[in-house]
Scaffold this motif. Structure first.
Motif, mmCIF file in Angstrom:
data_model
loop_
_atom_site.group_PDB
_atom_site.id
_atom_site.type_symbol
_atom_site.label_atom_id
_atom_site.label_comp_id
_atom_site.label_asym_id
_atom_site.label_seq_id
_atom_site.Cartn_x
_atom_site.Cartn_y
_atom_site.Cartn_z
ATOM 1 N N GLY A 286 0.825 -1.195 0.000
ATOM 2 C CA GLY A 286 0.000 0.000 0.000
ATOM 3 C C GLY A 286 0.863 1.250 0.000
ATOM 4 N N SER A 287 0.212 2.400 -0.088
ATOM 5 C CA SER A 287 0.923 3.679 -0.159
ATOM 6 C C SER A 287 0.098 4.747 0.546
ATOM 7 N N ALA A 288 0.731 5.897 0.748
ATOM 8 C CA ALA A 288 0.066 7.028 1.383
ATOM 9 C C ALA A 288 0.727 8.301 0.875
ATOM 10 N N PHE A 289 0.183 9.442 1.254
ATOM 11 C CA PHE A 289 0.766 10.723 0.883
ATOM 12 C C PHE A 289 1.838 11.112 1.895
ATOM 13 N N GLY A 290 2.984 11.558 1.374
ATOM 14 C CA GLY A 290 4.054 12.057 2.217
ATOM 15 C C GLY A 290 3.986 13.574 2.286
ATOM 16 N N VAL B 22 3.800 10.577 -3.119
ATOM 17 C CA VAL B 22 3.257 9.254 -2.814
ATOM 18 C C VAL B 22 4.397 8.389 -2.311
ATOM 19 N N ILE B 23 4.243 7.830 -1.107
ATOM 20 C CA ILE B 23 5.278 6.993 -0.511
ATOM 21 C C ILE B 23 4.691 5.626 -0.165
ATOM 22 N N GLY B 24 5.527 4.588 -0.203
ATOM 23 C CA GLY B 24 5.088 3.249 0.149
ATOM 24 C C GLY B 24 4.959 3.089 1.651
ATOM 25 N N THR B 25 3.976 2.322 2.082
ATOM 26 C CA THR B 25 3.762 2.096 3.512
ATOM 27 C C THR B 25 4.011 0.649 3.922
ATOM 28 N N ALA B 26 3.991 -0.288 2.986
ATOM 29 C CA ALA B 26 4.186 -1.697 3.329
ATOM 30 C C ALA B 26 4.508 -2.462 2.049
ATOM 31 N N GLY B 27 4.854 -3.761 2.217
ATOM 32 C CA GLY B 27 5.100 -4.622 1.062
ATOM 33 C C GLY B 27 6.199 -4.110 0.154
ATOM 34 N N VAL B 28 6.093 -4.456 -1.148
ATOM 35 C CA VAL B 28 7.112 -4.027 -2.102
ATOM 36 C C VAL B 28 7.033 -2.527 -2.349
ATOM 37 N N GLU B 29 5.872 -1.920 -2.115
ATOM 38 C CA GLU B 29 5.761 -0.469 -2.283
ATOM 39 C C GLU B 29 6.758 0.248 -1.374
ATOM 40 N N LYS B 30 6.937 -0.248 -0.160
ATOM 41 C CA LYS B 30 7.888 0.382 0.753
ATOM 42 C C LYS B 30 9.300 -0.139 0.541
ATOM 43 N N ALA B 31 9.430 -1.436 0.240
ATOM 44 C CA ALA B 31 10.760 -2.003 0.033
ATOM 45 C C ALA B 31 11.467 -1.358 -1.154
ATOM 46 N N PHE B 32 10.717 -1.020 -2.204
ATOM 47 C CA PHE B 32 11.293 -0.402 -3.396
ATOM 48 C C PHE B 32 10.908 1.077 -3.515
ATOM 49 N N ASP B 33 10.607 1.716 -2.391
ATOM 50 C CA ASP B 33 10.116 3.090 -2.423
ATOM 51 C C ASP B 33 11.094 4.028 -3.138
ATOM 52 N N LEU C 169 -4.636 -14.912 3.869
ATOM 53 C CA LEU C 169 -6.044 -14.605 4.134
ATOM 54 C C LEU C 169 -6.296 -14.591 5.637
ATOM 55 N N PRO C 170 -7.127 -13.673 6.128
ATOM 56 C CA PRO C 170 -7.875 -12.656 5.374
ATOM 57 C C PRO C 170 -6.972 -11.571 4.811
ATOM 58 N N ASP C 171 -7.483 -10.892 3.763
ATOM 59 C CA ASP C 171 -6.695 -9.863 3.115
ATOM 60 C C ASP C 171 -7.410 -8.525 3.203
ATOM 61 N N PHE C 172 -7.007 -7.554 2.380
ATOM 62 C CA PHE C 172 -7.572 -6.205 2.431
ATOM 63 C C PHE C 172 -7.444 -5.572 1.054
ATOM 64 N N ASP C 173 -8.077 -4.424 0.890
ATOM 65 C CA ASP C 173 -7.985 -3.668 -0.358
ATOM 66 C C ASP C 173 -6.946 -2.559 -0.177
ATOM 67 N N PRO C 174 -5.821 -2.601 -0.890
ATOM 68 C CA PRO C 174 -4.798 -1.554 -0.712
ATOM 69 C C PRO C 174 -5.270 -0.169 -1.134
ATOM 70 N N ASN C 175 -6.362 -0.090 -1.911
ATOM 71 C CA ASN C 175 -6.920 1.227 -2.227
ATOM 72 C C ASN C 175 -7.539 1.884 -1.002
ATOM 73 N N ASP C 176 -7.892 1.075 -0.001
ATOM 74 C CA ASP C 176 -8.471 1.583 1.238
ATOM 75 C C ASP C 176 -7.871 0.792 2.385
ATOM 76 N N ARG C 177 -6.569 0.937 2.562
ATOM 77 C CA ARG C 177 -5.831 0.137 3.540
ATOM 78 C C ARG C 177 -6.297 0.446 4.962
ATOM 79 N N PRO C 178 -6.682 -0.587 5.729
ATOM 80 C CA PRO C 178 -7.140 -0.339 7.108
ATOM 81 C C PRO C 178 -5.989 0.065 8.022
ATOM 82 N N ARG C 179 -6.348 0.637 9.151
ATOM 83 C CA ARG C 179 -5.338 1.022 10.136
ATOM 84 C C ARG C 179 -4.846 -0.208 10.907
#
Length: 602
Positions: free
Chosen positions: A196-200, A209-220, A279-289
């Motif tokens: 997932g990602s968020a605004f920096g 746009v910055i990565g918050t988890a997964g490969v989005e953050k590993a390859f930020d 599983l269970p999973d989530f939608d990265p477009n609306d990543r839960p807290r």
């Protein structure tokens, strides 16, 4: 400059001597001087005129060039120069191994307010509360009517419909700012991998746009690097296989009444992850807290495949057997004492069934004998056992390209007495992730050379170090095939595909110590096709309850194995594996034309 005298003495005296008028000489010199002055003035005037003409030509030429450039360019609204540091908003796409988009950018707008510019702050707050029910209406009214408030964010992302609705309010103090947002077009698919990602850093007209988890953050850093010129990050996963894995795994989790599940499909030759689900999973477009209370593994953000630390049960039994064969201590036909119960100090070790006084090494794996496995581990010795497991990667986190990887460090006993060596040999006392298990089975299927998992496609890697001999690895794989043919994983037989694998059922530990009586983690680690190993599949179910013999069963053979068989049935055709020994359907041929009867018109 020496001026010529008007009445030169020599000429004046000579003129007087000859009777000429000296005034004529003065008049001639005066006229000559005036002519020189006029010539100099004329030249200066001519120079000034030439300079002015050149200046006019240059000026009109520049104006004409600029007018031509503007006429040839695309029209654009003028923008005010932004102050402060520049915000880099462009972020590279993420694609699967076939170039299909997993994450990309989309132009959207943010909504901000300038209360000091508002005409009617309360009316604006009332209207916004209707458009955005999640906003705090009272807080909006307080902010919009505060004369000291000059700026506040209202919504960071707007849909086109929401933007139009806000525009229709007609309030000059509500303003829009363009920005890019991260979009995951496939929704929940591969959510734990992408993260997932968020605004920096944010500005009115752009946001980082910055990565918050997964490969989005590993390859930020790589994804934000302009030097890559927008080149996408190509992952090793296959979107079709990933979608199928998640669908079948979700169905199996519900069928087995499990609270969670994980699945990993890995290429043996390269270590590339083709599909990995939690599983269970989530939608990265609306990543839960993140959850602040309770067990972290209960959160949908928890990646069971990478972060889960589970005792992996009998799937471990193949490791001491492979090591003992590598050390020439045993062979598949060597008989081992399997008398039960077996005493180690004050502890007793039992088998699920009484298998008699002895079992061959092959049958120890097929029948999943704890006692036989412990006997083999005792032959190896503690230090050699620890060194072998460390080579397989069970003492350190995996190096997969995810920020969550370090949190999946195996839980290894601080002390390693004889009883610990015994329990670890059959998968208890050492907790590791399903990804560790997949990498270890891939190492055996790779002829004994270590396989390192990766999420990057096409990455060139040197051959892994040799962990076990090719002969011992081949014999171990043959035993795993027998487990599916006549052992605890018979439900894993998939028509047309030869599967080799091992089941593992481990009691779940209690937080305060000890183990639950009715909660287990069921695993099935498999290799296919057996005759030409290409893929490793690991399926893990958390607290499953299946059906066996008309009653409930929690063992992996009745829970994880059927689910894994469904996964392989679905994924094998997607991976291009043709079934072996399955008779094709007969071709339907058209009847010959001369035998076709045409009905006559009545």
């Amino acid at each position: 400059m020496i001026r010529k005298p008007l009445r030169p003495l020599a000429r004046i005296l000579r003129a007087r001597e000859t009777g000429q008028d000296p005034d004529v000489i003065e008049a001639e010199n005066r006229a000559e001087r005036h002519a020189e002055i006029q010539d100099r003035a004329r030249k200066r005037a001519e120079g000034r005129l030439v300079f002015m003409a050149l200046g006019f030509v240059a000026a009109f030429g520049l104006v004409g060039f600029r007018m031509g450039a503007l006429a040839a360019s695309d029209p654009a609204e003028p923008r005010a120069q932004a102050t402060g540091a520049q915000i880099i908003s462009q972020r590279a796409d993420i694609t699967d191994r076939r170039g299909r988009v997993l994450a990309t950018n989309m132009l959207t707008h943010s909504l901000y307010a300038q209360p000091n510019q508002m005409v009617d702050g309360k009316r604006a707050a009332d209207a916004l509360a209707k458009i955005f029910p999640d906003l705090d209406h009272e807080r909006l009214v307080k902010d919009f009517t505060d004369p000291k408030r000059k700026f506040l964010w209202v919504k960071k992302k707007l849909s086109p419909e929401q933007m139009q609705a806000v525009h229709d309010i007609g309030e000059p103090g509500l303003l829009f700012g363009p920005r890019e947002m991260r979009l995951y077009p496939n929704g929940r698919i591969a959510s734990h991998i992408l993260g997932g990602s968020a605004f920096g850093a944010e500005g009115v007209n752009s946001a980082e746009v910055i990565g918050t988890a997964g490969v989005e953050k590993a390859f930020d850093g790589w994804l934000r690097n302009p030097a890559n010129e927008g080149a996408p990050l190509t992952l090793s996963i296959d979107l079709t296989a990933q979608s199928a894995m998640e669908e079948v795994l979700s169905s199996g989790m519900r069928r087995m009444n499990a609270k969670g599940a994980a699945g990993i499909l890995m290429e043996i030759g390269t270590g590339e992850i083709v599909a990995m689900a939690s599983l269970p999973d989530f939608d990265p477009n609306d990543r839960p807290r993140p959850a602040l209370k309770g067990d972290p593994s209960d959160s949908p953000l928890f990646n069971r495949a990478v972060q889960g630390q589970y005792e992996l049960g009998s799937t471990f039994k193949i490791f001491p057997v492979a090591q003992a064969m590598d050390l020439k201590l045993v062979n598949p036909n060597t008989h081992i004492n399997s008398t039960t119960p077996m005493k180690i100090g004050k502890y007793s070790i039992n088998d699920y069934h009484n298998y008699g006084p002895s079992l061959s090494v092959a049958d120890i794996i097929v029948k999943s004998s704890n006692v036989g496995t412990v006997r083999i581990a005792q032959m190896i010795g503690v230090e050699r056992q620890k060194a072998f497991l460390e080579k397989l990667g069970f003492f350190a986190p995996t190096t997969i390209e995810m920020v969550e990887a370090p949190t999946g460090k195996p839980i290894v006993p601080a002390r390693w007495p004889a009883v610990t060596s015994a329990t670890v040999s059959f998968g208890h006392g050492l907790a590791a992730s399903p990804l560790h298990l997949a990498a270890a089975y891939a190492t055996l299927a790779n002829g004994g050379r270590k396989v390192t998992p990766t999420l990057v496609h096409g990455k060139k890697r040197a051959a892994g170090e040799r962990v076990v001999s090719e002969q011992a690895a081949s014999l171990a794989l043959a035993m795993l095939r027998e487990v599916v043919k006549r052992g605890t994983a018979r439900a894993g037989n998939v028509e047309g595909y030869e599967i080799a694998g091992k089941t593992g059922t481990a009691d779940k530990p209690r937080p305060g110590g000890g183990y639950y009586d009715n909660k287990v983690v069921a695993n099935f680690a498999s290799v296919f096709p057996y005759d030409d190993p290409k893929y490793v599949l690991v399926v893990t179910l958390d607290e499953p309850t299946g059906q066996l013999g008309g009653g409930e069963s929690r063992v992996a053979g009745a829970t994880a194995v059927p689910v894994a068989a469904d996964v392989i049935s679905r994924l094998a055709p997607i991976l291009g594996l043709r079934p072996v020994g399955v008779k094709p359907l007969p071709d339907i041929e058209a009847p010959p034309k001369n035998k076709v009867k045409v009905a006559a018109n009545q």
